[in-house]
Enzyme design. Structure first.
Site, mmCIF file in Angstrom:
data_model
loop_
_atom_site.group_PDB
_atom_site.id
_atom_site.type_symbol
_atom_site.label_atom_id
_atom_site.label_comp_id
_atom_site.label_asym_id
_atom_site.label_seq_id
_atom_site.Cartn_x
_atom_site.Cartn_y
_atom_site.Cartn_z
ATOM 1 N N ASP A 92 -5.735 27.071 28.108
ATOM 2 C CA ASP A 92 -5.575 26.766 29.528
ATOM 3 C C ASP A 92 -6.068 25.371 29.907
ATOM 4 O O ASP A 92 -6.101 25.012 31.099
ATOM 5 C CB ASP A 92 -6.218 27.862 30.382
ATOM 6 C CG ASP A 92 -5.380 29.130 30.352
ATOM 7 O OD1 ASP A 92 -4.145 29.002 30.277
ATOM 8 O OD2 ASP A 92 -5.936 30.239 30.366
ATOM 9 N N ASP A 129 1.674 32.688 29.548
ATOM 10 C CA ASP A 129 1.027 31.756 30.485
ATOM 11 C C ASP A 129 1.073 30.315 29.967
ATOM 12 O O ASP A 129 1.061 29.350 30.733
ATOM 13 C CB ASP A 129 -0.438 32.136 30.711
ATOM 14 C CG ASP A 129 -0.667 33.635 30.820
ATOM 15 O OD1 ASP A 129 0.077 34.384 30.178
ATOM 16 O OD2 ASP A 129 -1.589 34.043 31.534
HETATM 17 N N1 GLY Z 1 -3.569 32.916 32.859
HETATM 18 C C1 GLY Z 1 -4.151 34.147 33.210
HETATM 19 C C2 GLY Z 1 -3.526 34.817 34.371
HETATM 20 O O1 GLY Z 1 -2.425 34.524 34.760
HETATM 21 O O2 GLY Z 1 -4.165 35.671 34.925
#
Ligand code: GLY
Length: 371
Positions: A92, A150
């Protein structure tokens, strides 16, 4: 030419006013979910740490409010320690540095932010598994072969790094990961898996997990939104129509499965007996993806994507907004972070607020995205 309607201006004014109001308490902290009306602050290493500074940058771009700028800059500096301790961060990195250093570089042309964002891109590129052609999501030996949908939203940092440095290696990694998503996450109806597990040594696909969705074969709505926006961004950077087609396919699945108020439930395919809880953050992110798609096609198709994106944002503004409340810091109510773990269910989430503001800012005609 952008034709604004009255509610868009109102929504943007409300957004600016509320960001300014909650800034008095949050300052340069890292809010994630609002519980009982107050945003809980998380450590800088949490995956959502870019969204509040990103939200402040969106507002700063329009208002030149110096206090918001200083707090965004302070958030960015607080992330510095993570650039030398990659055990604390995962894939992330893209969300985190795109909306801090990336945004500041785009707005102010600041060289120190460019350096930070490039360092972050290097850390993201280093997570690539060349045998399986995926970017690993999380840390820990047992998770070495896990990739998640994601990550589509982390790829813009890599595309950006190639465009800034002229070195195509970052882009090559992003493309290989996006191709793996097309091959292993996509289903024929346009829905996507949340987690796919590969053998980290051979690259062989071992299975699919439900993750934040109801089940391995269900359709977690925020994951669906990550795919719409992520694929349309991959098309934006590469011009490869297979990403445009994938974004469209997922957008159609998303639009066809929306309830009457245009804001999705947390999973499009859960089961009887499971509470029908909304995830407004999925709606906000998908709306931004639909607005980008509308720029990538012509005619009726473009009008449909734009109208559907607008409908979602309008519903979020009128039915989900907490504008007048003095007792609620969140902008948009009814987000769901992790339903299976019953974590932050039916609460405002900072990424829901961020994407709502990004969508409204796009409707206001501020066309440059931070992604
Ligand atoms: N990237 C984690 C979520 O969307 O909760």
């Amino acid at each position: 030419m952008t034709v604004k309607t009255e509610w868009v201006q109102e929504a943007w004014d409300q957004t600016k006013a509320k960001v300014k109001r909650i800034h008095h308490r949050i300052g340069d902290g890292f809010p994630h979910a609002s519980i009982n009306g107050e945003y809980q602050l998380e450590p800088a290493s949490w995956w959502t740490s870019g969204f509040w500074p990103g939200l402040m940058w969106l507002v700063y771009r329009d208002t030149q409010d110096n206090e918001l700028k200083e707090s965004s800059e302070s958030c960015e500096s607080q992330l510095d320690i993570l650039l030398t301790d990659s055990n604390k961060i995962d894939h992330d990195i893209g969300f985190m540095w795109t909306l801090t250093s990336g945004a500041r570089y785009k707005i102010l042309g600041a060289e120190d932010s460019k350096r930070r964002a490039l360092l972050a891109a290097n850390l993201l590129a280093a997570r690539f598994n060349a045998q399986g052609n995926f970017i690993r999501a999380w840390n820990g030996e047992e998770l070495a072969g896990w990739a998640i949908i994601d990550c589509m939203m982390n790829l813009p940092l890599l595309y950006w790094a190639s465009s800034i440095t002229g070195d195509p290696r970052y882009k090559h990694i992003a493309i290989k990961h996006a191709d793996t998503v097309l091959k292993h996450f996509y289903r024929t109806d346009g829905s996507v898996a949340h987690i796919v597990v590969f053998d980290p040594d051979t690259g062989e696909k071992l299975g699919v997990k439900g993750g934040q969705g109801f089940a391995p074969e269900s359709a977690w709505s925020r994951g669906t939104a990550w795919a719409i926006y992520g694929m349309s961004l991959s098309y934006q950077y590469t011009g490869d129509p297979k990403y445009l087609n994938a974004a469209k396919q997922t957008a159609h699945f998303f639009m066809a499965n929306l309830p009457e108020d245009h804001v999705p439930y947390w999973d499009f395919r859960s089961s009887e007996g499971i509470p029908a809880i909304r995830d407004s953050s999925a709606g906000a992110c998908a709306a931004c993806g639909l607005l980008l798609l509308a720029e990538q096609v012509d005619g009726l198709e473009a009008r449909i994507y734009r109208e559907r994106g607008k409908q979602i944002l309008h519903s979020l503004y009128t039915n989900y907004g907490a504008w007048d409340s003095e007792t609620e810091e969140g902008l948009i109510l009814h987000g769901t972070s992790h339903f299976p773990e019953k974590h932050n269910v039916n609460v405002p989430l900072i990424y829901g607020d961020y994407y709502f503001a990004e969508g409204i800012s796009l409707l206001m005609g501020h066309q440059e995205r931070f992604w």
